[in-house]
Motif scaffolding. Sequence first.
Motif, PDB file in Angstrom:
ATOM      1  N   GLY A 120       0.817  -1.203   0.000  1.00 42.85           N
ATOM      2  CA  GLY A 120       0.000   0.000   0.000  1.00 42.85           C
ATOM      3  C   GLY A 120       0.852   1.256   0.000  1.00 42.85           C
ATOM      4  O   GLY A 120       0.493   2.275  -0.601  1.00 42.85           O
ATOM      5  N   ASN A 124       0.257   4.193  -2.759  1.00 44.34           N
ATOM      6  CA  ASN A 124      -0.201   5.552  -2.442  1.00 44.34           C
ATOM      7  C   ASN A 124       0.838   6.601  -2.821  1.00 44.34           C
ATOM      8  O   ASN A 124       0.487   7.713  -3.232  1.00 44.34           O
ATOM      9  CB  ASN A 124      -0.561   5.649  -0.960  1.00 44.34           C
ATOM     10  CG  ASN A 124      -1.932   5.041  -0.694  1.00 44.34           C
ATOM     11  OD1 ASN A 124      -2.851   5.223  -1.482  1.00 44.34           O
ATOM     12  ND2 ASN A 124      -2.071   4.313   0.398  1.00 44.34           N
ATOM     13  N   TYR A 147      -4.203   6.711   7.605  1.00 52.15           N
ATOM     14  CA  TYR A 147      -2.979   5.927   7.414  1.00 52.15           C
ATOM     15  C   TYR A 147      -2.904   5.527   5.947  1.00 52.15           C
ATOM     16  O   TYR A 147      -3.796   4.853   5.434  1.00 52.15           O
ATOM     17  CB  TYR A 147      -2.964   4.664   8.290  1.00 52.15           C
ATOM     18  CG  TYR A 147      -1.610   3.989   8.305  1.00 52.15           C
ATOM     19  CD1 TYR A 147      -0.727   4.150   9.366  1.00 52.15           C
ATOM     20  CD2 TYR A 147      -1.187   3.206   7.230  1.00 52.15           C
ATOM     21  CE1 TYR A 147       0.536   3.561   9.362  1.00 52.15           C
ATOM     22  CE2 TYR A 147       0.072   2.620   7.206  1.00 52.15           C
ATOM     23  CZ  TYR A 147       0.920   2.797   8.275  1.00 52.15           C
ATOM     24  OH  TYR A 147       2.170   2.219   8.267  1.00 52.15           O
ATOM     25  N   HIS A 148      -1.801   5.927   5.301  1.00 54.54           N
ATOM     26  CA  HIS A 148      -1.644   5.590   3.879  1.00 54.54           C
ATOM     27  C   HIS A 148      -0.317   4.907   3.566  1.00 54.54           C
ATOM     28  O   HIS A 148      -0.081   4.540   2.424  1.00 54.54           O
ATOM     29  CB  HIS A 148      -1.817   6.847   3.022  1.00 54.54           C
ATOM     30  CG  HIS A 148      -3.138   7.529   3.242  1.00 54.54           C
ATOM     31  ND1 HIS A 148      -4.328   6.988   2.805  1.00 54.54           N
ATOM     32  CD2 HIS A 148      -3.465   8.665   3.922  1.00 54.54           C
ATOM     33  CE1 HIS A 148      -5.338   7.783   3.168  1.00 54.54           C
ATOM     34  NE2 HIS A 148      -4.836   8.791   3.851  1.00 54.54           N
ATOM     35  N   GLU A 214      -9.657   7.302   3.127  1.00 51.59           N
ATOM     36  CA  GLU A 214     -10.013   5.900   3.369  1.00 51.59           C
ATOM     37  C   GLU A 214     -11.540   5.821   3.491  1.00 51.59           C
ATOM     38  O   GLU A 214     -12.144   6.594   4.236  1.00 51.59           O
ATOM     39  CB  GLU A 214      -9.416   5.414   4.687  1.00 51.59           C
ATOM     40  CG  GLU A 214      -7.907   5.340   4.731  1.00 51.59           C
ATOM     41  CD  GLU A 214      -7.425   5.133   6.169  1.00 51.59           C
ATOM     42  OE1 GLU A 214      -7.530   4.016   6.683  1.00 51.59           O
ATOM     43  OE2 GLU A 214      -6.943   6.108   6.778  1.00 51.59           O
ATOM     44  N   ASP A 247      -8.390   5.250  -0.983  1.00 58.25           N
ATOM     45  CA  ASP A 247      -7.414   4.261  -0.525  1.00 58.25           C
ATOM     46  C   ASP A 247      -8.176   3.041  -0.013  1.00 58.25           C
ATOM     47  O   ASP A 247      -8.689   3.028   1.101  1.00 58.25           O
ATOM     48  CB  ASP A 247      -6.550   4.896   0.580  1.00 58.25           C
ATOM     49  CG  ASP A 247      -5.520   3.923   1.151  1.00 58.25           C
ATOM     50  OD1 ASP A 247      -5.639   2.713   0.908  1.00 58.25           O
ATOM     51  OD2 ASP A 247      -4.619   4.401   1.867  1.00 58.25           O
ATOM     52  N   VAL A 249      -6.753   0.091   0.297  1.00 60.06           N
ATOM     53  CA  VAL A 249      -5.722  -0.891   0.623  1.00 60.06           C
ATOM     54  C   VAL A 249      -6.184  -1.843   1.728  1.00 60.06           C
ATOM     55  O   VAL A 249      -5.954  -3.043   1.649  1.00 60.06           O
ATOM     56  CB  VAL A 249      -4.415  -0.165   1.025  1.00 60.06           C
ATOM     57  CG1 VAL A 249      -3.419  -1.127   1.663  1.00 60.06           C
ATOM     58  CG2 VAL A 249      -3.799   0.515  -0.196  1.00 60.06           C
ATOM     59  N   LYS A 250      -6.861  -1.310   2.732  1.00 63.96           N
ATOM     60  CA  LYS A 250      -7.210  -2.176   3.859  1.00 63.96           C
ATOM     61  C   LYS A 250      -8.605  -2.781   3.751  1.00 63.96           C
ATOM     62  O   LYS A 250      -8.799  -3.949   4.087  1.00 63.96           O
ATOM     63  CB  LYS A 250      -7.099  -1.409   5.172  1.00 63.96           C
ATOM     64  CG  LYS A 250      -7.129  -2.334   6.378  1.00 63.96           C
ATOM     65  CD  LYS A 250      -6.388  -1.722   7.517  1.00 63.96           C
ATOM     66  CE  LYS A 250      -6.147  -2.675   8.648  1.00 63.96           C
ATOM     67  NZ  LYS A 250      -5.643  -1.952   9.812  1.00 63.96           N
TER      68      LYS A 250
HETATM   69  C1  LIG Z   1      -5.628   2.328   4.400  1.00 62.09           C
HETATM   70  C2  LIG Z   1      -4.206   1.923   4.268  1.00 62.09           C
HETATM   71  N1  LIG Z   1      -3.483   2.383   3.251  1.00 62.09           N
HETATM   72  C3  LIG Z   1      -2.204   2.046   3.072  1.00 62.09           C
HETATM   73  C4  LIG Z   1      -1.560   1.223   3.970  1.00 62.09           C
HETATM   74  C5  LIG Z   1      -0.141   0.853   3.760  1.00 62.09           C
HETATM   75  O1  LIG Z   1      -0.041  -0.451   3.302  1.00 62.09           O
HETATM   76  P1  LIG Z   1       1.300  -1.286   3.482  1.00 62.09           P
HETATM   77  O2  LIG Z   1       1.542  -1.391   4.954  1.00 62.09           O
HETATM   78  O3  LIG Z   1       1.008  -2.584   2.839  1.00 62.09           O
HETATM   79  O4  LIG Z   1       2.371  -0.546   2.812  1.00 62.09           O
HETATM   80  C6  LIG Z   1      -2.275   0.718   5.063  1.00 62.09           C
HETATM   81  C7  LIG Z   1      -1.605  -0.152   6.050  1.00 62.09           C
HETATM   82  O5  LIG Z   1      -2.067  -0.351   7.151  1.00 62.09           O
HETATM   83  C8  LIG Z   1      -3.622   1.077   5.218  1.00 62.09           C
HETATM   84  O6  LIG Z   1      -4.349   0.630   6.251  1.00 62.09           O
END
Ligand SMILES: Cc1ncc(COP(=O)(O)O)c(C=O)c1O
Length: 448
Positions: A120, A124, A147-148, A214, A247, A249-250
């Motif tokens: 992630g 990002n 959190y990104h 998010e 985002d 990712v989660k």
């Molecule tokens: C919403 C979000 N974006 C990005 C990330 C970053 O991902 P990574 O830890 O795989 O780099 C996270 C990690 O917790 C996350 O929760």
Amino acid sequence: MSEPATVPTTDADWYAADARSIAGVERLRFFPQVVATGHGCTLVTPEGREVLDLSASWTATGLGHGHSAVVEAVTRSVSSQAGGSVLSGTHPEAVLLARELLELVGTTGTDRRVYLGHAGTDANDVALRGVRQMTGRSTVVAFENGYHGGLGGSMAVSGLHVAAGATADPHLRLVPYPDPFRPWTGDAETLLAATLTRVEQELAGGDVAAVLVEPIQSDGGVIVPPDGFLRGLRELTQAHGSLLVVDEVKVGLCRTGEFLAHQAEGVVPDLVTLGKSLGSGLPLSAVVGPAAALDSPAASALMTTIGNPVSCAAGRAVLGQLRDGILAANAVARGAQLVAGLQRYAASARPGAATVGDVRGRGLSVGVELVVPATGAPDETLTSKAVFAGWGLGIVAYPVRGNVIELTPPLTITSEEIDRAVDLLADAIDAAATGRVADEDVAAFSGW
Ligand SMILES: Cc1ncc(COP(=O)(O)O)c(C=O)c1O
């Protein structure tokens, strides 16, 4: 040599050896977890103790451990490996994965591309650079406690990291996220309008490249925003010539019941970032968005193993498992069962029971907020003791934002496992609340 040559045998010895060999910068520990194998929602320690995984490695093993489809795809790919990346040559797994993502992930425009990365964090980072490149603007609006990513540009726009002392991106503007349980202003009714007004004030100058958001603020405390939040951001960004980056990712990839969480509001973002579950245990991430953001400057996001064929094969296997909607439906059903069970526990007036301030979530993204009974204030000590006790009792669950236990088990979790999870979580919180975890037990685990 600092490390003895003998191979550890006990769980405790393995954990001690980890502390002497693995860098502290990549350790975020809440209890002495060491696991040697896993299957489904179960993790197994070197000594053979089985624990129920209620985190799925922060969602990175979204289909569970050793899912047969992932095993088959990875085994096939690695045993006749098509090189290491897409950097200086391509391979079918990457092209097919990118095409599948273009088909499944809706974003604005017709000329679109996919960046295939590792985590992630780099997804990002690439998205941020892309929106600046495309708009010619520098400013990014993101949210407090967001959190990104854990390095570089993604870290510098993450409200949680910035609040903890990380250097903020010089062009970052942070806005409070609408948290209905702890509204930053007014009450839950007026919160949405007030938040959107704040965002509009930031956009009004016409210098904002993008709003980065998010759909559920996960590490910020599993905050489910009021309905209309993403629609509001979509309207505002369009009105001010800014882009909307969601985002996922989660919480993306069926965790909330939708293929992507933002689809619950019917919005179409300009860019979507994905990670974690996409590789279900293998490092893989993606950005889907306009060619104008992701094609140039050419060769400006270089890592030697981007678009790795083994990771891409895992990604295609994951998408294959998600297509028929069965796991999304399971996420909805098992999530409702989990929330209902925890709400029953919260309502039970057992002597010495901790106060559960709130149980919330969507699908299999659930948060349990622990509070000081008398004041309702966040109880971070109780929370760290509860997750520590949970490990001893046989579950893996981590705290976010100090006093929220985050529950994001594999999408494959069964009804029986959810019942067991509720019982074990109740026992863990009770153990912490009745003084069965000492301050010294958790002293070594600073966590976040
Ligand atoms: C919403 C979000 N974006 C990005 C990330 C970053 O991902 P990574 O830890 O795989 O780099 C996270 C990690 O917790 C996350 O929760």
